[in-house]
Write a protein that holds these residues in place. Sequence first.
Motif, PDB file in Angstrom:
ATOM      1  N   HIS A   4       0.855  -1.186   0.000  1.00 31.11           N
ATOM      2  CA  HIS A   4       0.000   0.000   0.000  1.00 31.11           C
ATOM      3  C   HIS A   4       0.893   1.239   0.000  1.00 31.11           C
ATOM      4  CE1 HIS A   4      -3.757   2.139   1.263  1.00 31.11           C
ATOM      5  NE2 HIS A   4      -2.969   2.861   2.042  1.00 31.11           N
ATOM      6  N   ASP A  19       0.998   5.237   0.251  1.00 28.51           N
ATOM      7  CA  ASP A  19       0.243   6.415   0.702  1.00 28.51           C
ATOM      8  C   ASP A  19       0.841   7.676   0.107  1.00 28.51           C
ATOM      9  OD1 ASP A  19      -1.757   5.443   2.637  1.00 28.51           O
ATOM     10  OD2 ASP A  19      -0.005   4.668   3.688  1.00 28.51           O
ATOM     11  N   HIS A  73      -2.834   4.721  -2.700  1.00 29.07           N
ATOM     12  CA  HIS A  73      -3.883   5.458  -1.980  1.00 29.07           C
ATOM     13  C   HIS A  73      -3.545   6.941  -2.093  1.00 29.07           C
ATOM     14  CE1 HIS A  73      -5.611   6.408   2.320  1.00 29.07           C
ATOM     15  NE2 HIS A  73      -6.320   6.980   1.362  1.00 29.07           N
ATOM     16  N   ASP A  84      -8.188   1.073   6.607  1.00 33.89           N
ATOM     17  CA  ASP A  84      -6.837   1.640   6.689  1.00 33.89           C
ATOM     18  C   ASP A  84      -6.779   2.612   7.871  1.00 33.89           C
ATOM     19  OD1 ASP A  84      -4.340   2.735   6.168  1.00 33.89           O
ATOM     20  OD2 ASP A  84      -4.947   3.760   4.321  1.00 33.89           O
TER      21      ASP A  84
HETATM   22 ZN    ZN Z   1      -3.393   4.524   3.244  1.00 35.19          ZN
END
Ligand code: ZN
Length: 226
Positions: free
Chosen positions: A37, A39, A70, A184
Amino acid sequence: MIMGSGIKAAPSIFAADFYSIGDAVAQIKKSGADGVHYDVMDNHFVPNISFGPKFIGDVASKCGLYGDAHLMIDLSRGIEPYLPLPVELITIHIEAYGDNPLSKPDRMIELLGSIRAAGKNAGISIKPATPADAVVPYLDKIDLVLVMSVEPGFSGQKFMPASLDKIRRIRELIGARQISVQVDGGVSRDNYKSLIGAGADFLVIGSAFFNDADPTGWMRDIHENA
Ligand code: ZN
Ligand code: DX5
């Protein structure tokens, strides 16, 4: 459905020590996690800066796991730099269009279409204060809903328990559609089973993953819940 059925987990690389990023990626791979993931923070939509397309491209092109970007960025400037990246999922916030939160569903739908046209899964995310029902206009355009269980911008914050009811409501709204529900923020050994019970099928784990004594064992437990 993202990556087929079963519960998935993706460590958030933002929570790793950037001095040893290669070690962190190796640790994620070795653990048996399903993805990474990423960010992205722009200091406009959230009060922090993380990394951008070059970092994601460098890591994602070599690590070989499902890439999950994300985007916590103001969408009024577009998402073009992210569309060619070697990731499988791009998630955008429905509150992130300029200074007019929730007021641009048509533009959001265009952006979601551009993510799918780039051959990727498309996700939408909602912040803790955004009601679950705000996802309704997008349900036929997406592969995933990301429920933020902390205020976006920082790792290591405390999980907000109201997220459980939000996940349940989003599952109701999704009905029979093939849409994953990701959670999350503050996901831990203490709460992950209740999140799966509420309807989450994709866990993002930041600091709890990198602080865990046995992340491989934890990933195994998550997959055995599937
Ligand atoms: Zn995130
Ligand atoms: C916060 C990020 C999260 C964060 C998770 O804005 O979206 O992905 O890195 O970290 P933890 O699990 O420590 O809350």
